[in-house]
Design an enzyme around this catalytic site. Sequence first.
Site, PDB file in Angstrom:
ATOM      1  N   GLY A  89      -8.699  -7.519  -0.945  1.00 44.18           N
ATOM      2  CA  GLY A  89      -9.005  -8.433   0.159  1.00 44.18           C
ATOM      3  C   GLY A  89      -8.221  -9.731   0.111  1.00 44.18           C
ATOM      4  O   GLY A  89      -7.051  -9.770  -0.268  1.00 44.18           O
ATOM      5  N   ARG A 140       0.822  -1.219   0.000  1.00 41.00           N
ATOM      6  CA  ARG A 140       0.000   0.000   0.000  1.00 41.00           C
ATOM      7  C   ARG A 140       0.854   1.267   0.000  1.00 41.00           C
ATOM      8  O   ARG A 140       0.462   2.282  -0.570  1.00 41.00           O
ATOM      9  CB  ARG A 140      -0.955  -0.014   1.200  1.00 41.00           C
ATOM     10  CG  ARG A 140      -2.119  -0.965   0.986  1.00 41.00           C
ATOM     11  CD  ARG A 140      -3.051  -1.019   2.156  1.00 41.00           C
ATOM     12  NE  ARG A 140      -4.246  -1.773   1.796  1.00 41.00           N
ATOM     13  CZ  ARG A 140      -5.093  -2.288   2.673  1.00 41.00           C
ATOM     14  NH1 ARG A 140      -4.883  -2.124   3.966  1.00 41.00           N
ATOM     15  NH2 ARG A 140      -6.158  -2.951   2.274  1.00 41.00           N
ATOM     16  N   GLY A 153     -13.186  -3.766   0.191  1.00 40.48           N
ATOM     17  CA  GLY A 153     -14.555  -3.256   0.348  1.00 40.48           C
ATOM     18  C   GLY A 153     -14.936  -2.290  -0.749  1.00 40.48           C
ATOM     19  O   GLY A 153     -16.048  -2.326  -1.282  1.00 40.48           O
ATOM     20  N   LYS A 159     -19.023 -15.573   3.050  1.00 42.08           N
ATOM     21  CA  LYS A 159     -20.447 -15.282   3.233  1.00 42.08           C
ATOM     22  C   LYS A 159     -21.140 -14.752   1.986  1.00 42.08           C
ATOM     23  O   LYS A 159     -20.643 -13.853   1.323  1.00 42.08           O
ATOM     24  CB  LYS A 159     -20.614 -14.249   4.355  1.00 42.08           C
ATOM     25  CG  LYS A 159     -20.175 -14.752   5.723  1.00 42.08           C
ATOM     26  CD  LYS A 159     -20.362 -13.650   6.753  1.00 42.08           C
ATOM     27  CE  LYS A 159     -19.985 -14.144   8.148  1.00 42.08           C
ATOM     28  NZ  LYS A 159     -20.118 -13.059   9.138  1.00 42.08           N
TER      29      LYS A 159
END
Length: 394
Positions: free
Chosen positions: A351, A38, A374, A201
């Site tokens: 992610g 990053r 996200g 999920k």
Amino acid sequence: MDKKTIKDIDVVGKKVLVRVDFNVPRDKATGEITNDNRIVQALPTIKYLIDNGAKAVVLFSHLGKVKTEEDKAKNNLAVVAPALSKLLGKEVEFVDATRGPVLEEAIAKADNGHVILVQNTRYEAGESKNDPELGKYWASLGDVFVEDAFGSVHRAHASTAGIPAHLPSAAGFLVEKEIAYIGKAVNDPVRPLVAILGGAKVSDKIGVIENLLKVADKVIVGGGMCYTFAKAMGHSIGNSLCEDDKVEMAKKFIEEGKGKLILPIDSICSDKFGTDGDIKECGEDVPDGYLGLDIGPKSIELFKKELEGAKTVIWNGPMGVFELEPFAKGTIAVCEALANLPECNTIIGGGDSAAAVMQLGYADKVSHISTGGGASLEYMEGKVLPGIAAIDDK
């Protein structure tokens, strides 16, 4: 891109406030940075500002979650300054404050592209609430705002949406690149477009599945979330991960996605979550007492076949528990398949899938690895991202 970019604004002699994403992973024991990706991704924007006559380059970032004094100590942004200095080849001044005379004086006396790193924005309670007073105060410290933290643009925070409400603003090179890759893939892809979704999920990806079933030519589903779909189809899933309240939603997706939604046809199962259980291949049904932890060999072949001829692929979420060697084969196979697709634009949506691609050594074999998990998910849903919406239009 209809937003102003860094090359559309004059930065000569200006104090430029830059929102970067230095929310880097660190070793729990030592606190040392374990992956500087990053920081590396922010370098082109910082160097451009220095080289093009900015008076000061003032960097804002969050680090971790800050709710207690213990969190503050654990998530002190000071750890980033030496790493950034080394990568930049230039001294970076760390200011251990988020407001007040020490910060104001450091910025006021800065000159000739001096780089200042401000303490963790989340030390301010108003940051995540997008407190108007905080955004206005931070904006008062500079002349121009550059948004280069793609990993945070889906949040309407004071440092992402509050500051640009008061200053001329533009996208940095990283945000420009992310919009170019993910935006084009979703809104104007070279077809066939195949989306691969994994992770634990269904609830995390409902909006993404819904949108991609409309825009993609195929949607491949793996990971823990596939067992909710398996249950919806009437298969036994043993102790596999399942969101019972999302089974009806899965049935709806299966009905809507006929001919387009591709689901696994076998699994690697175990009677324990770990490497020391009874590990075996299972078909579409998982036996009682077992849980599915990866897609099986037949599913791997099916997914490879469905990827043939793809010209754009978006992948978000691993196919199994890739951190454990016996359950990494599905994720490795997807990495290999993407690496070998001819003339294909391959985009990894941040992610865990980004972590998998880097850990497994495929980072240089794909077109783009997103820095925002996200944010890339919400972009794929077709949502308006507050940090991007706040940038001035061209």
